[in-house]
Design a protein around this motif. Structure first.
Motif, PDB file in Angstrom:
ATOM      1  N   ILE A  34       0.838  -1.205   0.000  1.00  0.00           N
ATOM      2  CA  ILE A  34       0.000   0.000   0.000  1.00  0.00           C
ATOM      3  C   ILE A  34       0.870   1.252   0.000  1.00  0.00           C
ATOM      4  O   ILE A  34       0.595   2.214  -0.732  1.00  0.00           O
ATOM      5  N   ILE A  35       1.940   1.237   0.790  1.00  0.00           N
ATOM      6  CA  ILE A  35       2.858   2.386   0.813  1.00  0.00           C
ATOM      7  C   ILE A  35       3.487   2.595  -0.564  1.00  0.00           C
ATOM      8  O   ILE A  35       3.590   3.725  -1.061  1.00  0.00           O
ATOM      9  N   THR A  37       2.291   1.665  -3.509  1.00  0.00           N
ATOM     10  CA  THR A  37       1.285   2.121  -4.474  1.00  0.00           C
ATOM     11  C   THR A  37       0.977   3.604  -4.285  1.00  0.00           C
ATOM     12  O   THR A  37       0.868   4.347  -5.271  1.00  0.00           O
ATOM     13  N   THR A  38       0.855   4.039  -3.049  1.00  0.00           N
ATOM     14  CA  THR A  38       0.597   5.463  -2.824  1.00  0.00           C
ATOM     15  C   THR A  38       1.800   6.314  -3.227  1.00  0.00           C
ATOM     16  O   THR A  38       1.633   7.435  -3.712  1.00  0.00           O
ATOM     17  N   TYR A  39       3.016   5.783  -3.054  1.00  0.00           N
ATOM     18  CA  TYR A  39       4.208   6.510  -3.496  1.00  0.00           C
ATOM     19  C   TYR A  39       4.211   6.659  -5.016  1.00  0.00           C
ATOM     20  O   TYR A  39       4.538   7.723  -5.540  1.00  0.00           O
ATOM     21  N   LYS A  41       1.617   6.756  -6.911  1.00  0.00           N
ATOM     22  CA  LYS A  41       0.563   7.721  -7.234  1.00  0.00           C
ATOM     23  C   LYS A  41       1.055   9.151  -7.013  1.00  0.00           C
ATOM     24  O   LYS A  41       0.822  10.042  -7.835  1.00  0.00           O
ATOM     25  N   ARG A  42       1.740   9.376  -5.884  1.00  0.00           N
ATOM     26  CA  ARG A  42       2.240  10.718  -5.561  1.00  0.00           C
ATOM     27  C   ARG A  42       3.292  11.199  -6.544  1.00  0.00           C
ATOM     28  O   ARG A  42       3.332  12.381  -6.890  1.00  0.00           O
ATOM     29  N   PHE A  49       1.906   2.645 -10.718  1.00  0.00           N
ATOM     30  CA  PHE A  49       0.682   2.733  -9.928  1.00  0.00           C
ATOM     31  C   PHE A  49      -0.309   1.650 -10.322  1.00  0.00           C
ATOM     32  O   PHE A  49      -0.886   0.986  -9.463  1.00  0.00           O
ATOM     33  N   GLY A  53      -0.879  -1.386  -8.111  1.00  0.00           N
ATOM     34  CA  GLY A  53      -2.243  -1.415  -7.575  1.00  0.00           C
ATOM     35  C   GLY A  53      -2.888  -2.769  -7.710  1.00  0.00           C
ATOM     36  O   GLY A  53      -3.578  -3.243  -6.801  1.00  0.00           O
ATOM     37  N   THR A  56      -1.156  -4.936  -5.171  1.00  0.00           N
ATOM     38  CA  THR A  56      -1.632  -4.579  -3.836  1.00  0.00           C
ATOM     39  C   THR A  56      -3.030  -5.124  -3.581  1.00  0.00           C
ATOM     40  O   THR A  56      -3.316  -5.639  -2.494  1.00  0.00           O
TER      41      THR A  56
END
Length: 75
Positions: A34-35, A37-39, A41-42, A49, A53, A56
């Motif tokens: 999750i960390i 995937t969010t990285y 995205k950011r 992603f 994703g 994940t």
């Protein structure tokens, strides 16, 4: 018979220590996925992603299933 189980003297299938060892590893893997995937995205990494994703999503589903099996039981 799976290596995750052993049979006691009464023939009942009993969980071994391997299940209690694997669930925390799955939880840690899910958190790290999750960390990541969010990285992605950011930072704007679209390919990372989407690929991350999907990974994940699969890892989180397996982790939730294993947690349900650990606390409630599937039989």
């Amino acid at each position: 018979m799976s290596i995750l189980f052993y049979v006691d003297v009464y023939g009942k299938q009993v969980k071994s220590f391997m299940e209690y060892f694997m669930v925390p590893l799955l939880v840690i893997t899910s958190i790290l996925a999750i960390i990541g995937t969010t990285y992605n995205k950011r930072t704007g990494n679209a390919a990372g992603f989407y690929i991350g994703g999907v990974f994940t999503l699969g890892v989180v589903v397996v982790t939730l299933l294993s947690l349900y099996d650990l606390f409630v039981g599937i039989q």
